[in-house]
Scaffold this active site. Structure first.
Site, PDB file in Angstrom:
ATOM      1  N   LYS A 128     -15.202   2.835  -8.828  1.00 60.96           N
ATOM      2  CA  LYS A 128     -14.851   3.796  -9.876  1.00 60.96           C
ATOM      3  C   LYS A 128     -15.896   3.781 -10.988  1.00 60.96           C
ATOM      4  O   LYS A 128     -16.188   4.795 -11.601  1.00 60.96           O
ATOM      5  CB  LYS A 128     -13.482   3.452 -10.469  1.00 60.96           C
ATOM      6  CG  LYS A 128     -12.298   3.867  -9.623  1.00 60.96           C
ATOM      7  CD  LYS A 128     -11.014   3.796 -10.420  1.00 60.96           C
ATOM      8  CE  LYS A 128     -10.741   2.392 -10.907  1.00 60.96           C
ATOM      9  NZ  LYS A 128      -9.599   2.307 -11.820  1.00 60.96           N
TER      10      LYS A 128
ATOM     11  N   HIS B  18       0.840  -1.194   0.000  1.00 63.77           N
ATOM     12  CA  HIS B  18       0.000   0.000   0.000  1.00 63.77           C
ATOM     13  C   HIS B  18       0.873   1.240   0.000  1.00 63.77           C
ATOM     14  O   HIS B  18       1.791   1.352   0.811  1.00 63.77           O
ATOM     15  CB  HIS B  18      -0.872  -0.007   1.257  1.00 63.77           C
ATOM     16  CG  HIS B  18      -2.000   0.973   1.213  1.00 63.77           C
ATOM     17  ND1 HIS B  18      -1.807   2.325   1.225  1.00 63.77           N
ATOM     18  CD2 HIS B  18      -3.341   0.798   1.164  1.00 63.77           C
ATOM     19  CE1 HIS B  18      -2.983   2.938   1.202  1.00 63.77           C
ATOM     20  NE2 HIS B  18      -3.916   2.039   1.170  1.00 63.77           N
TER      21      HIS B  18
END
Length: 920
Positions: free
Chosen positions: A582, A147
């Site tokens: 998204k 990450h």
């Protein structure tokens, strides 16, 4: 630095801890950085609290940092970032404190604890056969992933842990005045060390660095905690259902993506795959060898004083330990022999030997079970002469560790995009003369070719074949995985995940690549088998809607169905929370996932397979984040049949697993929710399920349309996004090894999900976690009180709907459109800025109104007091970080690209991510 909050007596110890730690930090800032920096920090702190009390306008605070010199900005950023770290510590300790108070008061165990789950199971009175069936092949696997917002160094974590231990000691030990003063000095010493230690690295993280970052959590907590939880849960369940032989293998087993996830990451190579697998194995074997050395020292029992079993005597004699001093110490001799064999095992497949290895002419273990068999001999002998209390200590934990981690520690998943598989397969089929242009074929013809290839051992390549760089690299990676499976065992690489899986051919292409590497055996007249499972990842809303159809069509192919049958009829399916968001926004994505699970559960029932769902959840709500317990209980009936895999990412990993007590609590949460979802009816809809589903179908479509009007249809939206957030800088700064985009385009679709969500979090819009929901609710209700009452009723009864609204409220509580307006000013096109930001603010206000109407409360965090405390205590300290980030972005984009400016922006990102705790 100090902090205040609304002031309940129960939270006074938290406020005191924050005042104490913040006060020391403030003193050190003054001593280390001088009066001017301290004065600016204090001024910013005071003005931030005045702003919260509406005593000043935000612009007055922002002017403090106009044109600030980077040499001044960086210590100010560090000061507020360090406060976030210390506030995290204080809040963790306070949660422990409150749990201890509840326990001492004799209150019922809290939901999400295993103790509460046991009580619910006792009340449910479930029969043994049902439990045995539902928990067959049970697995709960937190899967660690890399990450970009988690860039803190191990040194920082270790210093934080020392401060935590000192704060616990300070609170729980009866200290006199002098002793307390000494502890306070030690705390000050550690905070000073923290201040003088760089929070982040200067250079870009390599994948090798990310591998080491992921592995550090095992040494911090997981090696200690996981085996104990496995043992406890097995014992408790077997106590309740003694004739069911429950959990013959540990339910809790970890996984990893770091070094195997090459979707959009060109830096993953065969060498990286090898390194990831072997470094994990090193950590496991190093741990075992160290524990064996300590056991050797501890088990000093003399054969003159105790009578050992014949099997233990044999094990000791076979060890070949010739020391006269150990002639009457059979346990020490036996364990020395075990250590030599484990060393030989390490020599067989590790690149380096751990420090506690013992070189000798010994035979390596073929499997972890052989090591366990020897440890069981030691255990049985100890119990034979009344040393149960000894056997139940270090030896028991070591046996549980070997069961849990094996030789591989964690399973490394491989992941690649289906488009890459298509390219590789086309090249292989053309080289082998099977078909000159595979990519031109329709789906039916592709499936026919791939099915035929799966049925034969004939390879599609040869060692001297020359292929493109892409195909050469992909073949090398699968061969590295094959070597790991052969040497370390099948647990080393359990799954091959196909990103953007849209068809049967996408699944079969991955299977053929596994066959090409020698992993998948077609069977040659016998049952085909692959130790690595083929896992489709359904990500976009359309793919989620078609996921069950794709799976059933693949299972209709006899050879693929035979492969699944050979794996115990277990088929894993991964659900993506990122691209669906998204694609359609928060509500549409969450409902598409729920609907996909319903369809997949039905598909599993029709085809006779055992479905295991793998949830690709990010840290933030926009990527499926939120409280794990609530999220798991919010799954539809049948979606959690004793099995669950779930990704854990970035600063969320640190928040959950950087320390043993927190790790235990968070792992218990995953197990408790999985057990309850499997064995209890938690959906709560009953016969009203279908009408509720119909309502959500309508709401989700309305939310998708509203979201699409902004994100996909508004001209200039992508330009607004790139200019009003730090997304452009994410790719330029040294954050993570993976590029920010899958390909060089300006499309939202091609952006990686983490930069997409992280950028909106940094700018405090949090758009992926709420946009479109208000319009959907308002449009569906359309002034009809009866419809509003229906949604309020669903919120009352349905865990899924409760969780959706609760998570949305949590993320909106962390949003701040006043700060977001400062980021909007980075967009020079006034017309575009006003249009897009106007749409965002209107929808935000609309969503707040609708949340209040449905829940009956204007408090976004009414059901989440812990987050409410956190927001109140720390958010004034975030305010300066956001203003400083805007100012440094302005300077950077104006051409000041000095390394110090870049580092300042990175520090603001890291500080905000730490404080928000679920930013990406």
């Amino acid at each position: 630095m100090t902090a205040t909050d609304p002031g309940r007596a129960a939270t006074e110890p938290l406020r005191e801890d924050i005042r104490f730690l913040g006060g020391i930090l403030g003193q050190l800032v003054r001593e280390q950085e001088g009066d001017d920096v301290f004065a600016l920090v204090e001024k910013a702190r005071v003005e931030s609290f005045r702003l919260r009390r509406s005593e000043i306008e935000r612009g007055e605070l922002a002017t403090l940092f106009d044109g600030i010199e980077i040499g001044t900005a960086i210590p100010v950023i560090r000061a507020f970032s360090h406060f976030s770290l210390l506030a995290n510590l204080a809040e963790d300790i306070h949660r422990e404190r409150r749990r201890a108070i509840h326990i001492r008061a004799g209150e019922a165990p809290q939901d999400s604890s295993l103790a509460a789950t046991y009580a619910k199971l006792d009340a449910a009175k479930i029969d043994s056969a049902t439990v045995a069936d539902l928990l067959k092949d049970a697995l709960v696997a937190p899967v660690i992933t890399a990450h970009p917002t988690e860039t803190r160094r191990r040194t920082v974590f270790e210093t934080q842990r020392r401060i935590t231990d000192l704060m616990r000691f300070r609170e729980r030990t009866d200290l006199d005045e002098a002793e307390l003063a000494e502890v306070n000095v030690q705390v000050r010493r550690q905070i000073l060390t923290l201040w003088q230690t760089a929070l982040i690295r200067l250079s870009r993280l390599r994948i090798q660095d990310e591998i080491e970052v992921g592995l550090r959590y095992y040494e911090m907590s997981l090696l200690e905690v996981m085996p104990k939880i496995n043992a406890e849960l097995r014992a408790e369940l077997r106590k309740r259902w003694p004739d069911a032989d429950l959990l013959p293998t540990p339910i809790l087993r970890p996984g990893s993506w770091i070094g195997g996830d090459r979707d959009g990451n060109p830096f993953v190579t065969a060498e990286v795959v090898h390194a990831a697998i072997h470094r994990a194995a090193f950590v496991a074997l190093e741990h075992y060898l160290t524990e064996l050395r300590i056991l050797e020292q501890e088990l000093s029992m003399s054969a003159r004083l105790v009578s050992v079993t014949y099997a233990l005597d044999e094990l000791a004699d076979a060890a070949g330990e010739q020391s006269a001093f150990r002639a009457d110490e059979p346990y020490r001799r036996a364990l020395w022999g075990v250590r030599t064999r484990l060393t030989a095992t390490a020599e067989r497949f590790l690149d380096d030997l751990p420090a506690d290895a013992v070189r000798a002419d010994a035979e390596p273990y073929d499997s972890p079970q052989q090591l366990l068999d020897h440890l069981d001999i030691v255990d049985s002998s100890l119990r034979r002469h009344g040393d149960q209390i000894v056997a139940d200590d270090r030896l028991a934990t070591l046996r549980q560790s070997v069961e849990t981690f094996g030789f591989n520690l964690s399973g490394l998943d491989l992941r690649q995009n289906s488009e890459v598989h298509e390219e590789v397969m086309a090249e292989l089929l053309a080289w082998a003369g099977v078909h000159p242009n595979y990519k031109s074929l329709p789906e039916y013809d592709r499936v026919q070719i791939l099915t035929a290839e799966l049925a034969t051992r004939r390879p599609l390549s040869s060692p001297d074949a020359t292929f493109s760089e892409l195909t050469t690299k992909e073949l090398a990676i699968t061969r590295a995985a094959a070597n790991a499976v052969r040497t370390i065992g099948p647990g080393a690489v359990p799954n091959y995940i196909i990103s953007m899986c849209t068809s049967v051919s996408d699944m079969l292409e991955a299977a053929v690549l596994l066959k090409e590497a020698g992993i998948l055996d077609p069977g040659n007249g016998k049952a085909p088998y692959s130790p690595i499972g083929v896992v489709p990842l359904f990500e976009t809303i359309e793919d989620l809607q078609q996921g069950a159809t794709t799976l059933l069509a693949t299972l209709d192919i006899p050879i693929y169905r035979a492969l699944v049958r050979a794996r115990g009829d277990n088929q894993e399916v991964m659900l993506g929370y990122s691209d669906s968001n998204k694609d359609g926004g928060y509500l549409a994505a969450n409902w598409a996932l729920y609907r996909a699970e319903l369809d997949l559960v039905d598909a599993a029932r029709k085809s006779g397979i055992r479905l295991r769902l793998f949830h690709g959840r990010g840290g933030t709500v926009g990527r499926g984040g939120g409280p794990s317990y609530d999220a798991i209980l919010a799954q539809p009936v049948g979606a959690v049949t004793g099995s669950l895999r779930i990704t854990e990412q970035g600063e969320v990993i640190a928040a959950k697993y950087a320390e043993p007590r927190r790790a235990k609590r968070n792992l218990e949460t995953l197990l408790a929710a999985t057990i309850e979802s499997t064995l209890l009816d938690v959906e709560g809809l009953g016969s009203s399920a279908e009408p509720a589903y119909a309502i959500l179908d309508d709401l989700a479509e309305r939310a998708r349309v509203s979201y699409g009007e902004l994100v996909h249809e508004t001209p200039g939206f992508v330009e607004y996004f790139r200019l009003s957030t730090p997304v452009a800088e994410i790719g330029e700064l040294n954050i993570g090894s993976r590029p920010a985009s899958r390909k060089a385009t300006n499309s939202v679709y091609d952006l990686r999900a983490i930069p997409w969500v992280m950028s909106w979090s940094q700018s405090r819009v949090m758009l992926p976690g709420w946009y479109g929901v208000g319009s959907a609710f308002e449009g569906w209700i359309d002034g009809d009180d009866a419809k509003l009452a229906k949604l309020a009723d669903l919120h009352e009864k349905w865990p899924f709907f409760q969780t959706v609204l609760s998570n949305m409220a949590m993320v909106m509580s962390k949003a701040d459109l006043g700060l977001a307006a400062r980021y909007a000013e980075l967009v020079p096109n006034v017309e575009l800025r006003e249009k897009v930001f106007g749409m965002i603010t209107d929808e935000f206000d609309r969503t707040i109104r609708m949340h209040k109407a449905i829940t009956g409360s204007d408090d976004l965090l009414k059901d989440n007091p812990a987050v409410a405390r956190s927001v109140f205590n720390r958010f004034p300290y975030l305010e300066p970080l956001n203003h400083l980030q805007v100012e440094l972005l302005r300077q950077f984009r104006a051409g000041d690209d000095r390394e110090s400016v870049k580092r300042g922006i990175l520090l603001t990102m890291n500080g905000l991510a730490t404080a928000l705790q679920n930013s990406g």
